[in-house]
Design a protein around this motif. Structure first.
Motif, PDB file in Angstrom:
ATOM      1  N   GLY A 103       0.835  -1.193   0.000  1.00  0.00           N
ATOM      2  CA  GLY A 103       0.000   0.000   0.000  1.00  0.00           C
ATOM      3  C   GLY A 103       0.870   1.243   0.000  1.00  0.00           C
ATOM      4  O   GLY A 103       2.050   1.161   0.330  1.00  0.00           O
ATOM      5  N   ASP A 104       0.270   2.371  -0.384  1.00  0.00           N
ATOM      6  CA  ASP A 104       1.026   3.617  -0.492  1.00  0.00           C
ATOM      7  C   ASP A 104       0.515   4.619   0.526  1.00  0.00           C
ATOM      8  O   ASP A 104      -0.617   5.098   0.445  1.00  0.00           O
ATOM      9  N   CYS A 133      -9.901   9.270  -3.419  1.00  0.00           N
ATOM     10  CA  CYS A 133      -9.122   8.460  -4.345  1.00  0.00           C
ATOM     11  C   CYS A 133      -9.895   8.411  -5.672  1.00  0.00           C
ATOM     12  O   CYS A 133     -11.089   8.714  -5.727  1.00  0.00           O
ATOM     13  N   PRO A 178      -1.640   2.156   5.679  1.00  0.00           N
ATOM     14  CA  PRO A 178      -1.815   1.058   4.728  1.00  0.00           C
ATOM     15  C   PRO A 178      -1.579  -0.304   5.384  1.00  0.00           C
ATOM     16  O   PRO A 178      -0.680  -0.459   6.201  1.00  0.00           O
ATOM     17  N   ASP A 234      -4.651   2.247   0.918  1.00  0.00           N
ATOM     18  CA  ASP A 234      -3.686   3.321   0.689  1.00  0.00           C
ATOM     19  C   ASP A 234      -4.040   4.491   1.600  1.00  0.00           C
ATOM     20  O   ASP A 234      -5.189   4.635   2.008  1.00  0.00           O
TER      21      ASP A 234
END
Ligand code: GTP
Length: 597
Positions: free
Chosen positions: A187-188, A283, A254, A216
């Motif tokens: 995940g970011d 997002c 994340p 994320d």
């Protein structure tokens, strides 16, 4: 927490193979709960779940585990529901974790339910660690079961971990395997927030609690969030992790799993599989695969005593607050008065809700014949969804009717195979596949859902002495020759017993119901005809003869106490009866008349 020090997993197991016991051991061994607070089967919160031995609502726990490599890992266990009715919920929770422990009872072997959930885990790209439980029992056969896992599921079982969740043997190996064999999440942290809504439930003190998995970005207390599918906006009041007690936390990044509260009024405002993001900086795309809960089985719930209607309304409203997949609307029936037409995910879901109303709210219920959703294509070109046989349009206006079908997988010991095939055949099944895994057969059938909703489970269990396991998924709609059958008692139609049946099965079904009702309805002072009819045409008939003047006189002669007992029994029985025209029909008749032998 750093991604490399997180492991998220679920436990896939058949009912009774030891999922809850293993979860408790993992919690206990890592000291997550003080020994004195340890209650057996901590994760199965509800009484009915415990009594029925099933886990209905997903639950999760965060465990801290100091591994042999010297690092302390955060292990998040998501407890998935264990029943076919909740297949969608299972598929969502699987998407929230990276691996699964496949727990198989080493005295029993793989079951149909396990198969379905393992396939869901495989579809979600899980790393799977097979765990053989109950090796403390002399009847356990770990080698045979390993072979079976390889044959039936097709995954490597050579490194399966042998444990006893009861004695604690092998549990440290399970913890170590979670760390070494399952992948860490990815995940970011710098991307916009994207989190999956995994589960939600109503808590009397906190309101709606939402369980999330962050994919994320980072979520913090006070953040303004948006549910992308429903469009609803909320402010995060509280952010916490479950240890398993709710423990506040500043943020979730994340790979992390936790819960939030946000002044959400009802569980129906939260949809499993929805994507949670920041309202101001959302997002781009929601997570794929979202599906709003769709009830597939409908039935009427009526109070035995009409005076309890308002109590029933309260009970149903309360239950619906906590269950987004349960739907209801008011219904009136000529025979039963006021009640509710309710929609459920499946039969078990129906039974659980009915039981809770009866037990927790102490209301005696009449449940009408469960019905599936039929697609009625009218001659006019219009299409109507039929949830209730009582609403069936005039057959003269109908072009054709489609019914839902399922793909059913049944695992059964060889010796009962013949009986299972016969049962499926009798229920208009079409065999799709038949394979063997050791001494057990795996049959796959295409069946009409309508033939399964009455008593298919019960029949399957009884013809196989409980050895068969069963799983199904909806496969689509198909046109068939379906008609509405009515039951008339003393020439009055009892709408609660109306049902949709296949034309070819109508006579047999009608006859069976009339025979059953003849046994279930007590004799009256007059003769009672009991008939099954399609349209205006009677297809089956029984007659309940009139009662002799004094029931007690003949059978019980002079024995006063027995006579008194019988009369008391009759009086108690009266309470649970409903009057139809001049006829009293006992409550059990409504359920039992629908069971086929
Ligand atoms: P559901 O919650 O109903 O899905 O079942 P489950 O898979 O969680 O099973 P559960 O942990 O409730 O265990 C089922 C039964 O098996 C219980 O009576 C446990 O005490 C027993 N059991 C679980 N593990 C072991 C074991 O290793 N050895 C023995 N002998 N019994 C076990």
């Amino acid at each position: 927490t750093e991604l490399s020090h997180i492991r998220n997993f679920s436990i896939v197991a058949h009912i009774d193979h030891g999922k809850s016991t293993l979860a408790d051991r993992l919690i206990q061994l890592t000291g997550t709960v003080a020994e004195r607070d340890m209650k057996e089967q901590l994760l199965d919160a509800m009484d009915i779940e415990r009594e029925r031995g099933i886990t209905i609502k997903a639950n999760s726990v965060r465990i801290e585990y100091p591994a042999k490599d010297g690092h302390t890992y955060v292990l998040n266990l998501i407890d998935t529901p264990g029943h076919v009715d909740f297949a969608y919920e299972v598929s969502r929770s699987m998407r929230a974790v990276e691996g699964s422990l496949l727990v198989v009872d080493a005295t029993q072997g793989v079951e149909a339910q396990t198969l379905a959930n393992v396939y869901t885990a495989i579809e979600a790209d899980h790393e799977i660690v097979p765990v053989l439980n109950k090796i403390d029992l002399p009847a356990s056969e770990p080698e045979r079961v390993k072979e079976q896992i390889e044959d039936v599921i097709g995954i490597d079982a050579s490194e399966a971990i042998e444990i006893s969740a009861k004695t604690g043997q092998g549990i440290p190996d399970v913890l170590e395997a979670i760390v070494t064999r399952l992948p860490s999440p990815t995940g970011d942290r710098n991307a916009p927030l994207k989190a999956m809504l995994v589960d939600s439930w109503y808590d009397a003190y906190l309101g709606v609690v939402v369980m999330i998995r962050v994919m994320d970005g980072v979520i913090r207390k006070g953040d303004n969030i948006r549910m992308m599918q429903t469009g609803a906006r909320y402010g995060v009041d509280r952010l916490a992790v479950l240890k398993p007690a709710m423990t506040d936390i500043a943020e979730l990044g994340p790979g992390e799993i936790g819960v939030l509260t946000a002044s959400i009024k009802q569980v129906r405002d939260t949809r499993v599989g929805d994507t949670i993001t920041h309202d101001k900086k959302p997002c781009e795309k929601p997570l794929p695969g979202f599906k709003p809960a769709q009830p597939v089985v409908f039935c009427g719930l009526f109070p035995v005593d009409n005076a309890e209607f308002e109590d029933l309304r309260t009970a149903i409203e309360k239950l619906a607050l906590n269950d987004a997949s349960f739907t209801y609307e008011m219904e009136t029936s000529a025979a039963l008065g006021f009640g509710f037409r309710c929609g459920f995910l499946g039969l078990l879901h129906l039974e659980v809700i009915r039981d809770r109303i009866e037990r927790e709210y102490d209301i005696d219920l009449i449940t009408t014949a469960p019905s599936v959703i039929y697609q009625i294509h009218m001659r006019s070109g219009e299409q109507v969804e039929l949830h209730n046989p009582a609403d069936m349009p005039d057959p003269a206006d109908i072009d054709h009717i489609e019914e839902p079908r399922i793909k059913a997988t049944i695992l059964v010991p060889d010796e009962y195979l013949g009986d299972v095939l016969k049962l499926c055949q009798d229920r208009r099944g079409i065999q799709l596949d038949l394979t063997y895994a050791g001494a057990r057969a795996m049959v796959v059938y295409d069946l009409p859902l309508n033939e399964v909703v009455f008593d298919f489970y019960d029949r399957l269990k009884s013809v196989t002495k409980g050895y068969a396991s069963f799983d199904y998924q909806l496969s689509g709609y198909r046109t068939d020759n379906l008609v509405k059958m009515q039951i008339l008692v003393n020439d009055e139609p009892v709408d609660a017993l109306s049902m949709m049946v296949h034309r070819d099965r109508a006579e047999a079904r009608g006859r069976a119901m009339c025979e059953k009702l003849k046994e279930l309805i007590p004799r009256h002072m007059f003769k009672i005809p009991i008939q099954a009819a399609i349209g205006g045409r009677v297809i089956a008939r029984e007659t309940l003869s009139a009662m002799r003047k004094d029931v007690t006189a003949k059978c019980y002669g002079g024995d006063a106490t027995r006579k008194k007992k019988l009369l008391e029994k009759q009086k108690a029985g009266k309470k649970r009866m409903r009057q139809f025209g001049k006829v009293d029909i006992p409550q059990e008749a409504f359920i039992n008349a629908l069971k086929m032998d």
